[in-house]
Design a protein around this motif. Structure first.
Motif, short mmCIF file in Angstrom:
data_model
loop_
_atom_site.label_atom_id
_atom_site.label_comp_id
_atom_site.label_asym_id
_atom_site.label_seq_id
_atom_site.Cartn_x
_atom_site.Cartn_y
_atom_site.Cartn_z
N UNK A 57 0.84 -1.20 0.00
CA UNK A 57 0.00 0.00 0.00
C UNK A 57 0.87 1.25 0.00
N UNK A 58 0.35 2.33 -0.58
CA UNK A 58 1.00 3.63 -0.54
C UNK A 58 0.07 4.62 0.17
N UNK A 80 -4.01 -2.96 -9.19
CA UNK A 80 -4.70 -3.34 -7.98
C UNK A 80 -3.86 -4.30 -7.14
N UNK A 81 -4.01 -4.27 -5.83
CA UNK A 81 -3.18 -5.09 -4.94
C UNK A 81 -3.38 -6.59 -5.16
N UNK A 103 -6.73 5.33 -1.04
CA UNK A 103 -5.33 5.75 -1.19
C UNK A 103 -5.06 6.31 -2.59
N UNK A 104 -5.38 5.51 -3.60
CA UNK A 104 -5.04 5.90 -4.97
C UNK A 104 -5.88 7.07 -5.47
N UNK A 105 -7.03 7.31 -4.84
CA UNK A 105 -7.86 8.43 -5.22
C UNK A 105 -7.17 9.77 -5.04
N UNK A 106 -6.10 9.79 -4.27
CA UNK A 106 -5.34 11.03 -4.07
C UNK A 106 -4.62 11.47 -5.34
N UNK A 107 -4.59 10.62 -6.36
CA UNK A 107 -4.06 11.05 -7.65
C UNK A 107 -4.95 12.10 -8.31
N UNK A 108 -6.20 12.16 -7.89
CA UNK A 108 -7.11 13.16 -8.45
C UNK A 108 -7.30 12.97 -9.94
#
Length: 259
Positions: A57-58, A80-81, A103-108
């Motif tokens: 995870x990041x 995906x993990x 988490x990945x939604x922070x890429x916008x």
């Protein structure tokens, strides 16, 4: 929904990139200046596939930092993990999806879509696949490219399910089945994932193969998004192959001959 990425990977088309943004020393002259490897990578390519998310995870802050590093028209594909695809095998993954998408939604708006690579032992099960994809779609309308590796996925029934859920099927090389060499599923996102052939991850592609790929992409046109990700990184050939494909596509767009 956790993720609100656009339903199609818009902007620059086609997109060419690599699995990861490592730049071998022998290819540094192909890139502009930047404060990091990702910033330098983004001076040439408009897309990249994040593979590290498959293994660990990041933090959202990490994704946000990556997004802030690249130009506005750059896009990330996020793998995906393996906890979802390989350990849970698409079952009972709701909590894992919530965490990953959060988490990945922070890429916008730099998020182009997601890659779901399935284990070679995971056969197509209509009920399991439908349940997982339904849960995903409850959370996100982002594009998804699925890379199945069991022969049972290359059937009309599996194709119909993917298309109904708005999920593309990866065109992989080397393919796991004859049908796997061409994109399938939802036609809105054509996603080629070339791993190197004949030696997976290590072989460079001959120019004739790259020319044929460029012609296939050009033949699709611009109504659908087209991505090509080179994963033959172990031998350091992904950068060179991606750069050559860029040149071939540019020649096609200009109406010239492949040279």
């Amino acid at each position: 929904m956790v993720s609100t990425a656009p339903s199609t990977p818009a902007n620059r088309n086609p997109r060419v990139g690599c699995a990861g943004w490592s730049i071998p020393a022998r290819h540094r002259e192909l890139f502009g200046e930047g404060d990091s490897a990702l910033a330098r990578y983004a001076t040439r390519f408009s897309a990249v596939e994040i593979n590290s998310s498959f293994y660990r995870a990041h933090q959202p802050t990490t994704y946000a930092r990556w997004a802030a590093t690249v130009p506005a028209d750059f896009r990330f594909s996020v793998k995906m993990p393996r906890a979802i695809s390989h350990e849970h095998r698409l079952r009972d993954s709701e909590a894992l999806l919530d965490a990953f998408l959060g988490e990945s939604g922070a890429l916008g708006d730099r998020l182009g879509g997601f890659l779901l690579q399935l284990p070679p032992t995971l056969a197509f099960d209509d009920a399991v696949a439908a349940a997982f994809l339904t849960e995903f779609r409850r959370r996100s309308d982002a594009p998804v490219a699925c890379e199945p590796r069991h022969a049972s996925w290359f059937t009309p029934r599996a194709e119909a399910l993917l298309a109904a859920q708005g999920v593309s099927r990866v065109a992989a090389d080397p393919p796991r089945a004859v049908a796997g060499a061409a994109p399938g599923g939802d036609p809105g996102w054509h996603y080629w994932r070339w791993h190197g052939s004949p030696e997976i991850y290590r072989s460079a592609y001959p120019d004739a193969r790259l020319q044929a790929l460029a012609s296939a992409i050009t033949g699709i046109g611009t109504n659908s998004a087209s991505w090509v990700i080179f994963d033959n990184t172990a031998g350091g050939h992904a950068i060179a192959d991606a750069s050559r494909l860029q040149s071939l596509l540019a020649a096609d767009a200009a109406g010239g001959d492949h040279a």
